[in-house]
Write a protein that holds these residues in place. Structure first.
Motif, PDB file in Angstrom:
ATOM      1  N   ALA A   1      -5.668   1.329  18.288  1.00  0.00           N
ATOM      2  CA  ALA A   1      -6.543   1.084  19.463  1.00  0.00           C
ATOM      3  C   ALA A   1      -5.849   1.333  20.730  1.00  0.00           C
ATOM      4  CB  ALA A   1      -7.081  -0.446  19.429  1.00  0.00           C
ATOM      5  N   ASP A   2      -4.573   1.171  20.849  1.00  0.00           N
ATOM      6  CA  ASP A   2      -3.938   1.406  22.013  1.00  0.00           C
ATOM      7  C   ASP A   2      -3.895   2.731  22.495  1.00  0.00           C
ATOM      8  OD1 ASP A   2      -3.334  -1.416  22.666  1.00  0.00           O
ATOM      9  OD2 ASP A   2      -1.258  -1.182  21.694  1.00  0.00           O
ATOM     10  N   LEU A   3      -3.504   3.586  21.308  1.00  0.00           N
ATOM     11  CA  LEU A   3      -3.448   5.101  21.614  1.00  0.00           C
ATOM     12  C   LEU A   3      -4.941   5.616  22.047  1.00  0.00           C
ATOM     13  CD1 LEU A   3      -2.239   7.683  19.030  1.00  0.00           C
ATOM     14  CD2 LEU A   3      -4.260   8.110  20.092  1.00  0.00           C
ATOM     15  N   VAL A   4      -5.941   5.132  21.511  1.00  0.00           N
ATOM     16  CA  VAL A   4      -7.375   5.647  21.883  1.00  0.00           C
ATOM     17  C   VAL A   4      -7.494   5.192  23.390  1.00  0.00           C
ATOM     18  CG1 VAL A   4      -9.769   5.255  21.551  1.00  0.00           C
ATOM     19  CG2 VAL A   4      -8.332   5.694  19.596  1.00  0.00           C
ATOM     20  N   ARG A   5      -7.070   4.055  23.638  1.00  0.00           N
ATOM     21  CA  ARG A   5      -7.407   3.535  25.029  1.00  0.00           C
ATOM     22  C   ARG A   5      -6.621   4.328  26.141  1.00  0.00           C
ATOM     23  NH1 ARG A   5      -5.198  -2.011  25.093  1.00  0.00           N
ATOM     24  NH2 ARG A   5      -6.039  -2.431  27.027  1.00  0.00           N
ATOM     25  N   LEU A   6      -5.253   4.525  25.824  1.00  0.00           N
ATOM     26  CA  LEU A   6      -4.320   5.484  26.733  1.00  0.00           C
ATOM     27  C   LEU A   6      -4.899   6.983  26.853  1.00  0.00           C
ATOM     28  CD1 LEU A   6      -0.721   4.388  25.442  1.00  0.00           C
ATOM     29  CD2 LEU A   6      -1.919   3.696  27.572  1.00  0.00           C
ATOM     30  N   VAL A   7      -5.421   7.595  25.873  1.00  0.00           N
ATOM     31  CA  VAL A   7      -5.897   8.832  25.757  1.00  0.00           C
ATOM     32  C   VAL A   7      -7.365   8.848  26.823  1.00  0.00           C
ATOM     33  CG1 VAL A   7      -7.124  10.690  24.409  1.00  0.00           C
ATOM     34  CG2 VAL A   7      -5.059   9.518  23.646  1.00  0.00           C
ATOM     35  N   VAL A   8      -8.085   7.912  26.834  1.00  0.00           N
ATOM     36  CA  VAL A   8      -9.187   7.729  27.602  1.00  0.00           C
ATOM     37  C   VAL A   8      -8.806   7.659  29.178  1.00  0.00           C
ATOM     38  CG1 VAL A   8     -11.368   6.371  27.976  1.00  0.00           C
ATOM     39  CG2 VAL A   8     -11.000   6.694  25.720  1.00  0.00           C
ATOM     40  N   ALA A   9      -7.941   6.662  29.131  1.00  0.00           N
ATOM     41  CA  ALA A   9      -7.394   6.483  30.559  1.00  0.00           C
ATOM     42  C   ALA A   9      -6.792   7.882  31.096  1.00  0.00           C
ATOM     43  CB  ALA A   9      -6.482   5.280  30.515  1.00  0.00           C
ATOM     44  N   GLY A  10      -5.933   8.412  30.297  1.00  0.00           N
ATOM     45  CA  GLY A  10      -5.411   9.675  30.924  1.00  0.00           C
ATOM     46  C   GLY A  10      -6.412  10.757  31.194  1.00  0.00           C
ATOM     47  N   THR A  11      -7.415  10.847  30.218  1.00  0.00           N
ATOM     48  CA  THR A  11      -8.599  11.873  30.304  1.00  0.00           C
ATOM     49  C   THR A  11      -9.185  11.417  31.750  1.00  0.00           C
ATOM     50  OG1 THR A  11      -8.612  12.288  28.004  1.00  0.00           O
ATOM     51  CG2 THR A  11     -10.486  12.836  29.236  1.00  0.00           C
ATOM     52  N   ILE A  12      -9.665  10.275  31.831  1.00  0.00           N
ATOM     53  CA  ILE A  12     -10.276  10.024  33.047  1.00  0.00           C
ATOM     54  C   ILE A  12      -9.345  10.436  34.310  1.00  0.00           C
ATOM     55  CG2 ILE A  12     -11.137   7.989  34.466  1.00  0.00           C
ATOM     56  CD1 ILE A  12     -12.044   6.627  31.870  1.00  0.00           C
ATOM     57  N   GLY A  13      -8.223  10.280  34.200  1.00  0.00           N
ATOM     58  CA  GLY A  13      -7.422  10.518  35.362  1.00  0.00           C
ATOM     59  C   GLY A  13      -7.442  12.010  35.618  1.00  0.00           C
ATOM     60  N   VAL A  14      -7.359  12.640  34.680  1.00  0.00           N
ATOM     61  CA  VAL A  14      -7.211  13.916  34.568  1.00  0.00           C
ATOM     62  C   VAL A  14      -8.621  14.623  35.383  1.00  0.00           C
ATOM     63  CG1 VAL A  14      -7.231  16.376  33.240  1.00  0.00           C
ATOM     64  CG2 VAL A  14      -5.430  14.717  32.834  1.00  0.00           C
ATOM     65  N   LEU A  15      -9.543  14.163  34.731  1.00  0.00           N
ATOM     66  CA  LEU A  15     -10.623  14.794  35.396  1.00  0.00           C
ATOM     67  C   LEU A  15     -11.152  14.383  36.961  1.00  0.00           C
ATOM     68  CD1 LEU A  15     -13.258  13.712  32.488  1.00  0.00           C
ATOM     69  CD2 LEU A  15     -12.567  15.984  33.041  1.00  0.00           C
ATOM     70  N   ILE A  16     -10.490  13.032  37.278  1.00  0.00           N
ATOM     71  CA  ILE A  16     -10.471  12.867  38.930  1.00  0.00           C
ATOM     72  C   ILE A  16      -9.480  13.741  39.410  1.00  0.00           C
ATOM     73  CG2 ILE A  16      -9.996  11.128  40.326  1.00  0.00           C
ATOM     74  CD1 ILE A  16     -11.336   9.058  38.486  1.00  0.00           C
ATOM     75  N   GLY A  17      -8.301  13.861  38.812  1.00  0.00           N
ATOM     76  CA  GLY A  17      -7.399  14.759  39.562  1.00  0.00           C
ATOM     77  C   GLY A  17      -7.950  16.228  39.644  1.00  0.00           C
ATOM     78  N   TRP A  18      -8.610  16.839  38.547  1.00  0.00           N
ATOM     79  CA  TRP A  18      -9.103  18.099  38.693  1.00  0.00           C
ATOM     80  C   TRP A  18     -10.258  18.272  39.962  1.00  0.00           C
ATOM     81  CZ3 TRP A  18     -13.581  20.747  38.287  1.00  0.00           C
ATOM     82  CH2 TRP A  18     -13.600  22.028  38.041  1.00  0.00           C
ATOM     83  N   ALA A  19     -10.998  17.241  39.776  1.00  0.00           N
ATOM     84  CA  ALA A  19     -12.134  17.307  40.823  1.00  0.00           C
ATOM     85  C   ALA A  19     -11.391  17.097  42.347  1.00  0.00           C
ATOM     86  CB  ALA A  19     -12.941  15.958  40.554  1.00  0.00           C
ATOM     87  N   ALA A  20     -10.481  16.282  42.556  1.00  0.00           N
ATOM     88  CA  ALA A  20      -9.975  16.094  43.811  1.00  0.00           C
ATOM     89  C   ALA A  20      -9.247  17.480  44.335  1.00  0.00           C
ATOM     90  CB  ALA A  20      -8.912  14.789  43.730  1.00  0.00           C
ATOM     91  N   ALA A  21      -8.726  18.426  43.460  1.00  0.00           N
ATOM     92  CA  ALA A  21      -7.952  19.350  43.649  1.00  0.00           C
ATOM     93  C   ALA A  21      -8.760  20.541  43.983  1.00  0.00           C
ATOM     94  CB  ALA A  21      -6.849  19.924  42.633  1.00  0.00           C
ATOM     95  N   MET A  22     -10.094  20.629  43.094  1.00  0.00           N
ATOM     96  CA  MET A  22     -11.040  21.554  43.497  1.00  0.00           C
ATOM     97  C   MET A  22     -12.019  21.543  44.534  1.00  0.00           C
ATOM     98  SD  MET A  22     -10.110  23.898  41.153  1.00  0.00           S
ATOM     99  CE  MET A  22     -11.567  24.898  41.486  1.00  0.00           C
ATOM    100  N   LEU A  23     -12.020  20.296  44.985  1.00  0.00           N
ATOM    101  CA  LEU A  23     -13.026  19.737  46.125  1.00  0.00           C
ATOM    102  C   LEU A  23     -13.091  20.874  47.344  1.00  0.00           C
ATOM    103  CD1 LEU A  23     -15.277  17.822  46.478  1.00  0.00           C
ATOM    104  CD2 LEU A  23     -13.460  16.520  47.646  1.00  0.00           C
ATOM    105  N   PRO A  24     -11.875  21.203  47.810  1.00  0.00           N
ATOM    106  CA  PRO A  24     -11.911  22.134  48.893  1.00  0.00           C
ATOM    107  C   PRO A  24     -12.571  23.502  48.575  1.00  0.00           C
ATOM    108  CG  PRO A  24      -9.766  20.995  48.837  1.00  0.00           C
ATOM    109  CD  PRO A  24     -10.448  20.771  47.193  1.00  0.00           C
ATOM    110  N   ALA A  25     -12.660  23.948  47.393  1.00  0.00           N
ATOM    111  CA  ALA A  25     -13.214  25.180  47.026  1.00  0.00           C
ATOM    112  C   ALA A  25     -14.623  25.081  47.553  1.00  0.00           C
ATOM    113  CB  ALA A  25     -13.168  25.406  45.448  1.00  0.00           C
TER     114      ALA A  25
END
Length: 475
Positions: free
Chosen positions: A169-193
């Motif tokens: 359950a911890d593994l799943v929670r960490l993967v979900v948290a990391g994935t959300i962070g990655v998606l937000i990071g991707w959006a922030a980096a691509m926003l100026p495009a």
């Protein structure tokens, strides 16, 4: 026909030569000149916007984690958001793909580290396994030529997950948290495009023109030509969107003029075109979607096809230089971790990361420089971290501290790695504190682990140094 495959037996002269080269490398690491050079500040431009994007992504995930009542997972989401720090100045079409594979790698390392914690793998085995993962991470980052914080971020994410997860359950929670962070990071980096799709191309051309303009004052012709060639590849990758083709052709025309200026200067010593082409630099540094260059040039009719970075990355992934340095990183990382564990230090994997971070340099000179900078920066950062931990910050105060420190780290990274480490060390420890209680002694432990890692990293680099690597030799 197999003569070329036979490895010659080392002669006493060959062995003696290698020993002298390694001894000289060790001497270089402790010389006063080397230490002075480690504190020189580099020049940088266009560094504020990328730093703000990374800080924004970090702030969003931490605020989201707190608002949803998952403060203990917010730190892992913030690690995912750090994907926004990779690929600085890359053209946006290429950046989109590179950030996606970095994000996937970050989530994979979080899952891998969580699995180690879930199965209760002992620390000494974790050190060995994560050292192998460090070598793989180095191959991945170097093979695809992904600039940024480097593979140490992937290993740090795995290390944190190993210390947190105790169940699936911890593994799943960490993967979900990391994935959300990655998606937000991707959006922030691509926003100026959306606003400045040709921003990286304009910056690359402006930098090329700056190098061309320096020729009359003693600048390097090879440097100017290399920057022009690089700008062409950035334009080619940036102009894959139909709406940017016109501006891309105009920028290519400017580079054609720059080429002519360099040729006229190198062959005849004539600076007239150097001065003409330099006037475009200021215009290109303005935040515009496009612009008519002064003294309008005839745009080129066609743009070159951009390089397929995936194919090129896969080809470079297994190059001898990359694989050999990955092997050295595995050796140094494992040895540093096991020495720290044998010494009874509480976080031996920090020593492994210290060795790995030092050995990310392209050559021995850079390895020593990064090692010195990381060690000194960690000492300064540990003082700040101890003060922050002693204040027993609440969650929201910690969020403010992390965002400020992460933004500062991104601002400093193009100036000096020691300054970056001063900001990264307390930021990392405060992030750890979001998942589990942490005491001020952790700051001292960080310095001790880093010292072990840096020393072992430099020694391994010196012992295994190639005789062709003479960048550290005084000329």
């Amino acid at each position: 026909m197999y003569a070329g495959l036979v490895t010659p037996t080392p002669t006493p002269t060959t062995t003696s030569s290698r020993l002298r080269h390694s001894s000289g490398a060790i001497a270089h690491s402790v010389s006063a000149q080397t230490w002075r050079a480690a504190f020189r500040l580099g020049s940088a431009d266009a560094g504020i916007a990328p730093a703000i994007r990374v800080g924004l992504a970090t702030a969003v995930v931490l605020i989201l984690g707190g608002a949803l009542g998952h403060e203990e997972l917010a730190g892992f989401a913030a690690l995912g958001a750090l994907s926004a720090a990779f690929g600085r100045y890359e053209p946006y079409p290429r950046l989109a793909g590179k950030l996606a594979i970095v994000g996937a790698a970050l989530v994979a390392f979080i899952a891998f580290g969580a699995a180690l914690g879930m199965f209760g793998v002992p620390v000494w085995a974790q050190i060995g396994v994560l050292s192998l993962a460090a070598g793989a991470a180095y191959c991945f980052i170097s093979g695809f030529r992904i600039t940024g914080p480097g593979p140490v971020i992937l290993v740090f994410a795995a290390t944190g997950a190993a210390g947190f997860a105790t169940s699936f359950a911890d593994l799943v929670r960490l993967v979900v948290a990391g994935t959300i962070g990655v998606l937000i990071g991707w959006a922030a980096a691509m926003l100026p495009a959306l606003v400045l799709p040709m921003g990286p191309a304009r910056l690359a051309v402006a930098r090329a023109l700056a190098n061309v303009g320096k020729l009359e004052a003693g600048g390097s012709v090879p440097t100017a030509r290399a920057s022009i060639a690089h700008a062409r590849t950035v334009i080619a990758s940036s102009s894959r969107i139909k709406s940017t083709l016109g501006h891309g052709r105009e920028l290519m025309a400017v580079l054609g003029e720059a080429d002519a200026a360099v040729r006229l200067w190198s062959e005849h010593g004539d600076p007239s075109l150097l001065r003409d082409i330099a006037v475009h630099e200021d215009e290109l540094r303005k935040m515009k979607r496009s612009s008519m260059i002064e003294h309008s040039l005839e745009p080129v009719s066609e743009l070159p096809a951009p390089e397929n970075y995936v194919v090129a990355g896969l080809r470079h992934l297994y190059s001898r230089a990359v694989v050999m340095n990955a092997v050295r990183i595995v050796m140094a990382s494992a040895l540093a971790g096991w020495v720290a564990a044998g010494a009874g230090l509480e976080h031996p994997l920090w020593a492994s990361m210290g060795a790995m971070a030092a050995m990310q340099g392209l050559n021995y000179k850079q390895t020593v420089q990064r090692g010195i900078q990381r060690l000194v920066g960690n000492v300064g950062g540990a003082i700040i971290a101890a003060a922050l931990i002693a204040l027993t910050l609440g969650y929201w105060q910690a969020v403010v501290a992390v965002v400020i420190l992460q933004t500062a780290a991104e601002l400093f990274v193009v100036k000096n790695y020691a300054l970056t480490s001063v900001a990264v060390t307390p930021m990392a420890l405060v992030l750890i504190g979001l998942s589990a209680p942490i005491e001020t002694s952790a700051a001292l432990a960080r310095v001790a682990d880093t010292l072990i890692g840096v020393v072992i990293g430099v020694v391994v680099a010196a012992v295994t140094i190639s005789r062709a690597d003479r960048n550290h030799v005084l000329r």
